[in-house]
Each structure stands twice: as structure tokens, then as C-alpha cells.
Design an enzyme around this catalytic site. Sequence first.
Site, PDB file in Angstrom:
ATOM      1  N   GLY A  28       0.810  -1.211   0.000  1.00  0.00           N
ATOM      2  CA  GLY A  28       0.000   0.000   0.000  1.00  0.00           C
ATOM      3  C   GLY A  28       0.843   1.259   0.000  1.00  0.00           C
ATOM      4  O   GLY A  28       0.597   2.203  -0.764  1.00  0.00           O
ATOM      5  N   TYR A  29       1.861   1.288   0.836  1.00  0.00           N
ATOM      6  CA  TYR A  29       2.725   2.474   0.934  1.00  0.00           C
ATOM      7  C   TYR A  29       3.479   2.698  -0.377  1.00  0.00           C
ATOM      8  O   TYR A  29       3.488   3.806  -0.915  1.00  0.00           O
ATOM      9  CB  TYR A  29       3.707   2.298   2.096  1.00  0.00           C
ATOM     10  CG  TYR A  29       4.527   3.528   2.384  1.00  0.00           C
ATOM     11  CD1 TYR A  29       4.013   4.546   3.180  1.00  0.00           C
ATOM     12  CD2 TYR A  29       5.800   3.673   1.863  1.00  0.00           C
ATOM     13  CE1 TYR A  29       4.763   5.678   3.452  1.00  0.00           C
ATOM     14  CE2 TYR A  29       6.559   4.804   2.124  1.00  0.00           C
ATOM     15  CZ  TYR A  29       6.033   5.799   2.924  1.00  0.00           C
ATOM     16  OH  TYR A  29       6.777   6.924   3.183  1.00  0.00           O
ATOM     17  N   SER A  30       4.124   1.643  -0.885  1.00  0.00           N
ATOM     18  CA  SER A  30       4.905   1.778  -2.115  1.00  0.00           C
ATOM     19  C   SER A  30       4.030   2.151  -3.310  1.00  0.00           C
ATOM     20  O   SER A  30       4.422   2.977  -4.142  1.00  0.00           O
ATOM     21  CB  SER A  30       5.661   0.482  -2.408  1.00  0.00           C
ATOM     22  OG  SER A  30       6.621   0.249  -1.395  1.00  0.00           O
ATOM     23  N   SER A  32       1.238   3.849  -3.276  1.00  0.00           N
ATOM     24  CA  SER A  32       0.818   5.254  -3.176  1.00  0.00           C
ATOM     25  C   SER A  32       1.963   6.184  -3.553  1.00  0.00           C
ATOM     26  O   SER A  32       1.747   7.206  -4.201  1.00  0.00           O
ATOM     27  CB  SER A  32       0.300   5.568  -1.767  1.00  0.00           C
ATOM     28  OG  SER A  32       1.341   5.546  -0.810  1.00  0.00           O
ATOM     29  N   LYS A  33       3.192   5.839  -3.181  1.00  0.00           N
ATOM     30  CA  LYS A  33       4.350   6.659  -3.553  1.00  0.00           C
ATOM     31  C   LYS A  33       4.607   6.601  -5.059  1.00  0.00           C
ATOM     32  O   LYS A  33       4.970   7.595  -5.681  1.00  0.00           O
ATOM     33  CB  LYS A  33       5.603   6.220  -2.794  1.00  0.00           C
ATOM     34  CG  LYS A  33       5.491   6.374  -1.293  1.00  0.00           C
ATOM     35  CD  LYS A  33       5.242   7.804  -0.913  1.00  0.00           C
ATOM     36  CE  LYS A  33       5.106   7.936   0.582  1.00  0.00           C
ATOM     37  NZ  LYS A  33       4.683   9.263   1.007  1.00  0.00           N
TER      38      LYS A  33
END
Length: 111
Positions: A28-30, A32-33
Site C-alpha cells: 500500500g505504501y509503495s 501510493s508513492k
Amino acid sequence: MLGSLTAAAENHDPTGAFPDGGFPVLLGYSLSKTAVNALTVMYANELREEGILVNSVSPNWVPTDANDHSGILSREQGAVMPVRMATLPDGGPTGTFTCSDATGAGLTLPW
């Protein structure tokens, strides 16, 4: 750095926050980045002729509540590139992905 498709494909962190072969899987984090990086390129291309500079910038791995106050750079070191990129002169770079580093020179990251 976690938004860099090149770094993920090579399993290599050019910032040094993670060892070679240890590129983290944080879906999820990667993702979004990566989306922010794509948006950066699209806005940079759209606004280039108007002289508006659009760049992605990362403070790198700095102590925050999200990482239990660990990190490889101090908050002051991490602030160098965001401030530098926010105060670029006319005609400066656009469409780049840059992060702070321990030298203060910054590091241009691969998309």
C-alpha cells in the site's frame, strides 16, 4: 525511494536505508508513492511551458512517530532537499525525484 520502480526491480535502495537485496515489500505504501511519482511527471510535463516546476522530493529515512523515531538522517538533514526544491529559481529542474542525503548534496532517484 519506495516509489521508485527502478529500485524495486533492481532490489536495490540507492539511498542506503535498506541493504542490497532487502528492498521492502510494503504494498500500500509503495503503490501510493509510485502514484505520486507518476503524478509528478504528468504535472511537470503539463506545466513546463508555463515555467512551473514540479518535482517529487523525499526527506529520506528520518526519525518520526511512524518509524519509532529511528532513521539514517536527522530531521535537519532530511529537511535540506525539500527546502532546496521548494526554493528553486526559474528554469530549475522539473520532473525529478530527489531525496536528502547525509552530504547535503541530495540524491536524484530513478523513476
